[in-house]
Design a protein around this motif. Structure first.
Motif, PDB file in Angstrom:
ATOM      1  N   HIS A   1       0.811  -1.217   0.000  1.00 34.78           N
ATOM      2  CA  HIS A   1       0.000   0.000   0.000  1.00 34.78           C
ATOM      3  C   HIS A   1       0.851   1.278   0.000  1.00 34.78           C
ATOM      4  CE1 HIS A   1       0.860  -1.150   4.126  1.00 34.78           C
ATOM      5  NE2 HIS A   1       0.819   0.132   4.407  1.00 34.78           N
TER       6      HIS A   1
ATOM      7  N   LYS B   1      -3.777   5.922  -6.939  1.00 35.87           N
ATOM      8  CA  LYS B   1      -5.066   5.887  -6.241  1.00 35.87           C
ATOM      9  C   LYS B   1      -6.043   4.905  -6.885  1.00 35.87           C
ATOM     10  CE  LYS B   1      -8.826   8.869  -4.760  1.00 35.87           C
ATOM     11  NZ  LYS B   1      -9.360  10.233  -4.737  1.00 35.87           N
ATOM     12  N   SER B   2      -6.193   4.957  -8.196  1.00 29.95           N
ATOM     13  CA  SER B   2      -7.224   4.183  -8.884  1.00 29.95           C
ATOM     14  C   SER B   2      -6.804   2.764  -9.235  1.00 29.95           C
ATOM     15  CB  SER B   2      -7.623   4.855 -10.192  1.00 29.95           C
ATOM     16  OG  SER B   2      -7.779   6.208 -10.039  1.00 29.95           O
TER      17      SER B   2
ATOM     18  N   ARG C   1      -4.476   1.207  -6.012  1.00 32.98           N
ATOM     19  CA  ARG C   1      -5.223   1.332  -4.753  1.00 32.98           C
ATOM     20  C   ARG C   1      -4.297   1.545  -3.548  1.00 32.98           C
ATOM     21  NH1 ARG C   1      -8.022  -3.279  -6.964  1.00 32.98           N
ATOM     22  NH2 ARG C   1      -9.745  -2.503  -8.210  1.00 32.98           N
TER      23      ARG C   1
ATOM     24  N   GLU D   1      -2.673   3.430  -0.356  1.00 35.97           N
ATOM     25  CA  GLU D   1      -3.211   4.241   0.721  1.00 35.97           C
ATOM     26  C   GLU D   1      -2.543   5.608   0.739  1.00 35.97           C
ATOM     27  OE1 GLU D   1      -2.851   2.168   4.410  1.00 35.97           O
ATOM     28  OE2 GLU D   1      -4.045   0.483   3.721  1.00 35.97           O
TER      29      GLU D   1
END
Length: 95
Positions: A10, A40-41, A44, A46
């Protein structure tokens, strides 16, 4: 750098370089926007971090895109003229 270990998947560290001939033309902004969107998309993440040195022209780009300074290490690197630069870590959180 994408982390191969599930425990830290992450997180990502971002470096970007723009040729001085293309500064002021939106290249850096485009790179930061696109890599942030992918982080982000698609991946994914954090959060994402970007490491810069004091006086770097990328600092205003990161700040404009929502990154915040989270760490500053003074006298991190010494230049040939004896002048020291700070290392600055910027972060954006998606969660």
């Amino acid at each position: 750098f994408l982390m191969p270990y599930r425990k830290v998947i992450h997180h990502a560290l971002l470096y970007f370089i723009v040729n001085p001939e293309y500064t002021g033309q939106g290249v850096g902004t485009s790179i930061v926007r696109n890599i942030t969107h992918l982080g982000k998309s698609y991946f994914r993440f954090e959060k994402m971090h970007c490491e810069l040195y004091e006086g770097c022209p990328g600092i205003p780009i990161l700040e404009k895109e929502g990154y915040q300074e989270v760490y500053r290490q003074e006298h991190f690197i010494k230049e040939k003229d004896g002048h020291y630069l700070a290392r600055i870590i910027y972060e954006i959180q998606f969660v």
